[in-house]
Design an enzyme around this catalytic site. Structure first.
Site, PDB file in Angstrom:
ATOM      1  N   TYR A 114     -15.174  28.414  -9.901  1.00 39.23           N
ATOM      2  CA  TYR A 114     -14.578  27.206 -10.490  1.00 39.23           C
ATOM      3  C   TYR A 114     -14.792  27.184 -11.996  1.00 39.23           C
ATOM      4  O   TYR A 114     -13.866  26.934 -12.772  1.00 39.23           O
ATOM      5  CB  TYR A 114     -15.196  25.963  -9.843  1.00 39.23           C
ATOM      6  CG  TYR A 114     -14.539  24.665 -10.235  1.00 39.23           C
ATOM      7  CD1 TYR A 114     -13.486  24.146  -9.482  1.00 39.23           C
ATOM      8  CD2 TYR A 114     -14.953  23.957 -11.350  1.00 39.23           C
ATOM      9  CE1 TYR A 114     -12.865  22.953  -9.834  1.00 39.23           C
ATOM     10  CE2 TYR A 114     -14.343  22.761 -11.722  1.00 39.23           C
ATOM     11  CZ  TYR A 114     -13.306  22.262 -10.962  1.00 39.23           C
ATOM     12  OH  TYR A 114     -12.694  21.084 -11.317  1.00 39.23           O
ATOM     13  N   LYS A 123     -11.841  27.403 -14.860  1.00 37.86           N
ATOM     14  CA  LYS A 123     -11.598  26.296 -15.791  1.00 37.86           C
ATOM     15  C   LYS A 123     -11.832  26.719 -17.244  1.00 37.86           C
ATOM     16  O   LYS A 123     -11.123  26.250 -18.147  1.00 37.86           O
ATOM     17  CB  LYS A 123     -12.460  25.090 -15.418  1.00 37.86           C
ATOM     18  CG  LYS A 123     -12.080  24.455 -14.081  1.00 37.86           C
ATOM     19  CD  LYS A 123     -10.651  23.943 -14.069  1.00 37.86           C
ATOM     20  CE  LYS A 123     -10.313  23.175 -12.795  1.00 37.86           C
ATOM     21  NZ  LYS A 123      -8.919  22.673 -12.789  1.00 37.86           N
TER      22      LYS A 123
END
Length: 251
Positions: free
Chosen positions: A158, A162
């Site tokens: 994640y 991002k």
């Protein structure tokens, strides 16, 4: 009330619930025609019903943004439905596997990179194609996260995705600034959405404690920033990363 986005066309991915839903609804309230996209057709159609029931204009298109062909079709369907594309918010994403980096599964890594990073590139590619052909200003907002700036344990996929979204946003913004297309990233902290609804209360309390403002964010608070970035009020803003984080990153 003056509607800043009257006559404009907007596209929102991951728009069936949470932040994406709030963005789609606010786009419509500001006068835009909205293409609502998600993998959840039932909830997505409900968002369309909410918008049209309030006098707005919206359609739903089911798309898995991890598939480039579906991203291309989504953009094409938006143009077919509303005659163009002025604004896009590439918001779709998942939380993904929670595991230490050394224990992270290859499948988990590939899945989250595909849905949280590759999809932003796919959508951006086809959105830019249309916007460049129109010879009028365009605005694209990519949904990053506070974790596009800092790390956290057990979320290597994640966090990497991002961070990648922020870098991709900056690069594309530089490339297309002179051609009238503004591209920015938004970085929410922990927002009180269905994604967090399943967490135990003690975990939610811990998360609240990470935000100096003393609470989780609301989806509507993220949407307000996206709508501003989409409008001509933000005409000198591109290549930027804007946290909406209750002070999280200032600690």
């Amino acid at each position: 009330m003056e509607k800043d986005l009257a006559g404009k066309v907007a596209l929102v991915t991951g728009a069936a619930s949470g932040i994406g839903k709030a963005i789609a609804v606010l786009y419509a309230q500001q006068g835009a025609s909205v293409m609502v996209s998600d993998v959840n057709e039932t909830l997505g159609q409900q968002v369309v019903a909410d918008i049209t029931g309030a006098g707005g204009s919206a359609r739903f298109f089911k798309a898995n943004v991890g598939d480039p062909a579906q991203c291309q079709q989504l953009v094409a369907e938006t143009v077919a439905a509303f005659g163009g594309l002025d604004m896009a918010c590439n918001n779709a994403g998942i939380g993904g596997e929670l595991n230490l980096t050394g224990d992270y599964s290859l499948e988990g890594w590939q899945r989250i990179i595909n849905i949280n990073l590759n999809s932003v590139f796919y959508c951006l590619k086809y959105e830019l194609e249309v916007m460049l052909s129109q010879n009028r200003p365009g605005s694209i907002i990519n949904m990053a996260s506070i974790l596009g700036q800092v790390g956290t344990v057990q979320s290597p996929g994640y966090v990497a995705a991002k961070h990648g979204v922020v870098g991709l946003t900056q690069t594309a913004a530089i490339e297309y600034a002179a051609r009238g297309i503004r591209i920015n990233a938004v970085g929410p902290a922990y927002i009180d959405t269905p994604l967090l609804g399943s967490l135990p209360e003690e975990v939610k309390t811990m998360l609240i404690g990470l935000h100096p403002i003393g609470r989780l964010g609301k989806a509507e608070e993220v949407a307000e920033l996206v709508i501003w970035l989409s409008s001509e009020k933000a005409s000198f803003v591109t290549g930027s990363y804007y946290p909406v984080d209750g002070g999280y990153l200032a600690r």
